[in-house]
Motif scaffolding. Structure first.
Motif, short mmCIF file in Angstrom:
data_model
loop_
_atom_site.label_atom_id
_atom_site.label_comp_id
_atom_site.label_asym_id
_atom_site.label_seq_id
_atom_site.Cartn_x
_atom_site.Cartn_y
_atom_site.Cartn_z
N GLN A 1 -10.16 0.98 -8.10
CA GLN A 1 -9.96 0.07 -6.67
C GLN A 1 -11.38 0.48 -6.11
O GLN A 1 -12.00 -0.39 -5.39
CB GLN A 1 -8.95 0.75 -6.12
CG GLN A 1 -8.21 -0.06 -4.72
CD GLN A 1 -6.95 0.63 -4.58
OE1 GLN A 1 -6.49 1.63 -5.05
NE2 GLN A 1 -6.45 -0.11 -3.58
N LYS B 1 1.11 2.35 -7.21
CA LYS B 1 0.32 1.46 -8.16
C LYS B 1 -0.75 2.24 -9.07
O LYS B 1 -0.83 2.25 -10.08
CB LYS B 1 -0.05 0.21 -7.69
CG LYS B 1 0.99 -0.54 -6.92
CD LYS B 1 0.66 -2.18 -6.43
CE LYS B 1 -0.59 -1.83 -5.47
NZ LYS B 1 -0.02 -1.05 -4.10
N THR B 2 -1.58 2.88 -8.10
CA THR B 2 -2.90 3.46 -8.46
C THR B 2 -2.21 4.46 -9.26
O THR B 2 -2.91 5.01 -10.54
CB THR B 2 -3.75 3.70 -7.35
OG1 THR B 2 -4.36 2.83 -6.81
CG2 THR B 2 -5.16 4.37 -7.89
N SER C 1 0.89 -1.29 0.08
CA SER C 1 0.01 -0.13 -0.10
C SER C 1 0.88 1.45 0.04
O SER C 1 1.91 1.43 0.57
CB SER C 1 -1.02 0.07 1.28
OG SER C 1 -1.75 0.98 1.19
N1 LIG Z 1 -4.16 13.04 -4.22
C1 LIG Z 1 -3.10 13.02 -3.49
N2 LIG Z 1 -2.51 13.84 -3.06
C2 LIG Z 1 -1.17 13.54 -2.23
N3 LIG Z 1 -0.65 12.36 -2.28
C3 LIG Z 1 -1.28 11.39 -2.86
C4 LIG Z 1 -2.48 11.54 -3.44
N4 LIG Z 1 -2.77 10.23 -4.08
C5 LIG Z 1 -1.86 9.47 -3.63
N5 LIG Z 1 -0.99 10.21 -3.04
C6 LIG Z 1 0.25 9.48 -2.30
O1 LIG Z 1 1.11 8.87 -3.32
C7 LIG Z 1 1.64 7.80 -2.78
C8 LIG Z 1 1.26 6.41 -3.80
O2 LIG Z 1 -0.26 6.42 -3.72
P1 LIG Z 1 -1.13 5.32 -4.68
O3 LIG Z 1 -2.48 5.33 -4.22
O4 LIG Z 1 -0.62 4.93 -5.90
O5 LIG Z 1 -0.54 3.89 -3.98
P2 LIG Z 1 -1.13 2.44 -4.01
O6 LIG Z 1 0.34 1.47 -4.52
O7 LIG Z 1 -2.11 2.30 -5.04
O8 LIG Z 1 -1.43 2.09 -2.69
P3 LIG Z 1 -2.92 0.90 -2.41
O9 LIG Z 1 -2.33 -0.49 -2.35
O10 LIG Z 1 -3.27 1.37 -0.91
O11 LIG Z 1 -3.86 1.19 -3.17
C9 LIG Z 1 1.13 7.38 -1.35
O12 LIG Z 1 2.02 7.80 -0.62
C10 LIG Z 1 -0.32 8.31 -1.50
O13 LIG Z 1 -0.38 8.80 -0.04
#
Ligand SMILES: Nc1ncnc2c1ncn2[C@@H]1O[C@H](COP(=O)(O)OP(=O)(O)OP(=O)(O)O)[C@@H](O)[C@H]1O
Ligand SMILES: [Mg+2]
Length: 321
Positions: free
Chosen positions: A97, A46-47, A42
């Motif tokens: 997601q 990725k997202t 997390s």
């Molecule tokens: N709108 C935003 N503003 C600031 N930081 C953000 C924003 N969206 C995501 N982040 C930060 O960017 C980083 C990556 O986020 P992301 O959502 O891509 O992670 P992920 O790998 O998809 O996690 P998960 O498995 O929980 O879905 C994280 O530290 C998150 O806090």
């Protein structure tokens, strides 16, 4: 020709004059019919990678600051917002997601789905569209599909909303499908059904799939290649076989050890990689995994490793710094 080529993608969160790095130097390529798994804990980015490809980053707070994105040989970054929107839903689709992000809360799901067809397949008659919708919903395990078409998103359970969204993403048989943890809210039977549909789409019409998950286990059956992401960077990319048989990066090795096994309790699994993904704001020199790595050396603490032979790790390849 590749369906998708990403080179040196960087994304920042911008707050006033401060820019926080969220993605750094991400390179990914996808060929027709290929499934690339994108794994990582997390918060690894990725997202954001998926949203950047779709052109759906929450601007202006989060924006792409560097890199090139090419879709079927065409640069995406120079396309007009309108042209980009035209690609979404037809040539490229994303299963989010959180299903509510993709659905309009004040429009019946049937008319949302029908609208997709009307925009992208204007030659189809409304009765053909209706037949395709009903078939599409039945394919993702929605019972009484005709009745569901008249529902509003809030009238559906989380699992049903997720299936509606999956049906919507698959409806127009996109060239590129980005799946962001698409089955986490679904029960196992439906999960298997959805994964089967994705596989069929990929095999039969050559859809390239970027499959995002925190769980490497899911990718064993589905992916051709796996990219592992940590703190906004790709740290390893190998064929699915090599990832499982001979993972190089200590982070990948840790993720593999945390795949749920029947003989382990949840607590033992969680304890396998100690520590947490660093916050993007945290200043950290060298390899961003070094505080959690039991093999880290002085080099790892001060020098960022480059990707060599599929792994960005000083323990592998010739690192000359
Ligand atoms: N709108 C935003 N503003 C600031 N930081 C953000 C924003 N969206 C995501 N982040 C930060 O960017 C980083 C990556 O986020 P992301 O959502 O891509 O992670 P992920 O790998 O998809 O996690 P998960 O498995 O929980 O879905 C994280 O530290 C998150 O806090
Ligand atoms: Mg995510």
């Amino acid at each position: 020709m590749s369906v998708l080529e990403i080179e040196a993608l960087s994304v920042d969160a911008v707050d006033g004059t401060q820019a926080v790095p969220l993605l750094r130097g991400v390179d990914l390529t996808l060929s027709p019919g290929e499934t690339l798994g994108l794994a990582g804990e997390s918060g690894s980015g990725k997202t954001l990678t998926g949203l950047a490809i779709m052109g759906l980053l929450p601007q202006p707070a989060v924006r792409m600051t560097q890199g090139t994105l090419r879709f079927q040989g065409q640069s995406l970054t120079t396309l007009s917002p309108k042209a980009r929107q035209q690609l979404r839903g037809s040539a490229m689709a994303m299963i989010f997601q959180e299903p509510m992000t993709a659905l309009n809360p004040v429009q019946r799901v049937g008319s949302q789905l029908a609208e997709l067809y009307q925009i992208h397949r204007p030659n189809l008659s409304s009765s053909t569209i209706r037949q395709e919708l009903i078939q599409g919903l039945a394919n993702v395990g929605v019972s009484e599909p005709e009745r569901r078409l008249t529902s509003y998103p809030h009238e559906l359970s989380g699992g049903l909303r997720q299936r509606m969204m999956i049906a919507m993403a698959l409806a127009l048989k996109p060239r590129l499908l980005i799946c962001d943890e698409p089955t986490t809210a679904l029960d196992v039977t439906i999960q298997a059904q959805v994964l089967d549909l994705i596989r069929t789409l990929s095999r039969e019409i050559g859809t390239a799939v970027l499959f995002i998950t925190h769980d490497l286990g899911v990718l064993a059956e589905l992916a051709d290649r796996v990219a592992v992401m940590y703190a906004g960077r790709i740290v390893e990319e190998q064929s699915v076989w090599d990832i499982f048989a001979s993972p190089k990066h200590p982070y990948t090795q840790g993720l593999l050890r945390s795949i749920p096994r029947l003989d382990q309790s949840a607590q033992t699994r969680l304890a396998i990689i100690p520590g947490q993904v660093p916050q993007p704001t945290e200043p950290l020199s060298g390899c961003r995994f070094h505080p959690r790595c039991d093999q880290a050396t002085a080099l790892c603490r001060h020098t960022q490793p480059r990707m060599i032979d599929g792994a960005a790790c000083h323990l592998f390849g010739e690192q000359t710094c």
